[in-house]
Write an enzyme that holds these catalytic residues in place. Structure first.
Site, mmCIF file in Angstrom:
data_model
loop_
_atom_site.group_PDB
_atom_site.id
_atom_site.type_symbol
_atom_site.label_atom_id
_atom_site.label_comp_id
_atom_site.label_asym_id
_atom_site.label_seq_id
_atom_site.Cartn_x
_atom_site.Cartn_y
_atom_site.Cartn_z
ATOM 1 N N CYS A 1 49.689 34.552 50.875
ATOM 2 C CA CYS A 1 49.678 34.771 49.429
ATOM 3 C C CYS A 1 50.854 35.671 49.064
ATOM 4 O O CYS A 1 51.010 36.743 49.651
ATOM 5 C CB CYS A 1 48.369 35.426 49.018
ATOM 6 S SG CYS A 1 48.315 35.886 47.283
ATOM 7 N N CYS B 1 49.249 39.193 47.623
ATOM 8 C CA CYS B 1 48.605 40.240 48.421
ATOM 9 C C CYS B 1 48.849 40.110 49.919
ATOM 10 O O CYS B 1 48.428 40.970 50.683
ATOM 11 C CB CYS B 1 47.100 40.242 48.154
ATOM 12 S SG CYS B 1 46.254 38.825 48.881
ATOM 13 N N CYS C 1 43.583 32.736 45.412
ATOM 14 C CA CYS C 1 43.437 33.572 46.597
ATOM 15 C C CYS C 1 42.140 34.365 46.514
ATOM 16 O O CYS C 1 41.826 34.960 45.488
ATOM 17 C CB CYS C 1 44.636 34.518 46.666
ATOM 18 S SG CYS C 1 44.486 35.784 47.941
ATOM 19 N N CYS D 1 43.074 38.471 46.046
ATOM 20 C CA CYS D 1 43.664 39.069 44.838
ATOM 21 C C CYS D 1 43.424 38.226 43.597
ATOM 22 O O CYS D 1 43.780 38.652 42.497
ATOM 23 C CB CYS D 1 45.153 39.318 45.032
ATOM 24 S SG CYS D 1 46.157 37.826 45.059
ATOM 25 N N CYS E 1 47.310 21.219 46.430
ATOM 26 C CA CYS E 1 48.631 21.079 45.808
ATOM 27 C C CYS E 1 49.051 22.458 45.319
ATOM 28 O O CYS E 1 48.549 22.954 44.314
ATOM 29 C CB CYS E 1 48.512 20.080 44.657
ATOM 30 S SG CYS E 1 50.075 19.734 43.856
HETATM 31 ZN ZN LIG Z 1 46.288 37.045 47.284
#
Ligand SMILES: [Zn+2]
Length: 162
Positions: free
Chosen positions: A65, A68, A113, A116, A136
């Site tokens: 990510c 984070c 995510c 976060c 996607c």
């Molecule tokens: Zn994250």
């Protein structure tokens, strides 16, 4: 008059209730992220197809990510969907969550995510087997760490050396 339309295009307020382990103020996210990352992760933007170098990345590694740093996808789940967005058949376990997205007059499944809450993209059910899923993703939401491997966690444990 056009308020209904604009309201829908702008996206309703996204369900606020949930608390994420990593939470910054809007100002904090703006400082941490590039404008392109911020637009995708925090404003549910979509990058233009074919603009992310990660779309054509097929090296081994882990996609984290960009908000984070949590590991989200391993390179062995990446495939060429031909869409112009980095596409994966499965996320790292517990790394992403989904919610129903009814913006743009469509019903899609939004992916974010789990740590976060950063928006990553959408998941569709026209992916390759065995999952049949196509995550996607926006390349701007991902941070590729080349050569990195996920720790192997085996349920059947006989070979564990810890
Ligand atoms: Zn994250």
């Amino acid at each position: 008059m056009a308020e209904g339309l604009l309201g829908r295009l702008g996206g309703k307020k996204h369900a606020p209730a949930k608390e994420f382990a990593v939470a910054l103020s809007e100002e904090g996210w703006r400082r941490k992220l590039s404008p392109a990352q911020y637009r995708v992760l925090r404003e549910h933007g979509t990058e233009r197809a074919g603009t992310s170098p990660l779309d054509k990345e097929y090296g081994e590694g882990i996609y984290h990510c960009a908000g984070c740093g949590q590991p989200l996808f391993a390179s062995d789940s990446k495939f060429n969907s031909g869409t112009g967005w980095p596409s994966f058949s499965a996320p790292v376990e517990h790394a992403v969550e989904t919610e129903t997205d009814r913006s743009f007059f469509m019903t899609r499944t939004e992916v974010h995510c789990s740590r976060c809450g950063g928006h990553l993209g959408h998941v569709f059910d026209d992916g390759p087997q065995p999952t049949g899923l196509r995550y996607c993703m926006n390349g701007a939401a991902l941070d590729f760490q080349r050569g990195e491997k996920l720790p192997v966690v085996r349920e059947d444990d006989s070979s564990r050396t810890i």
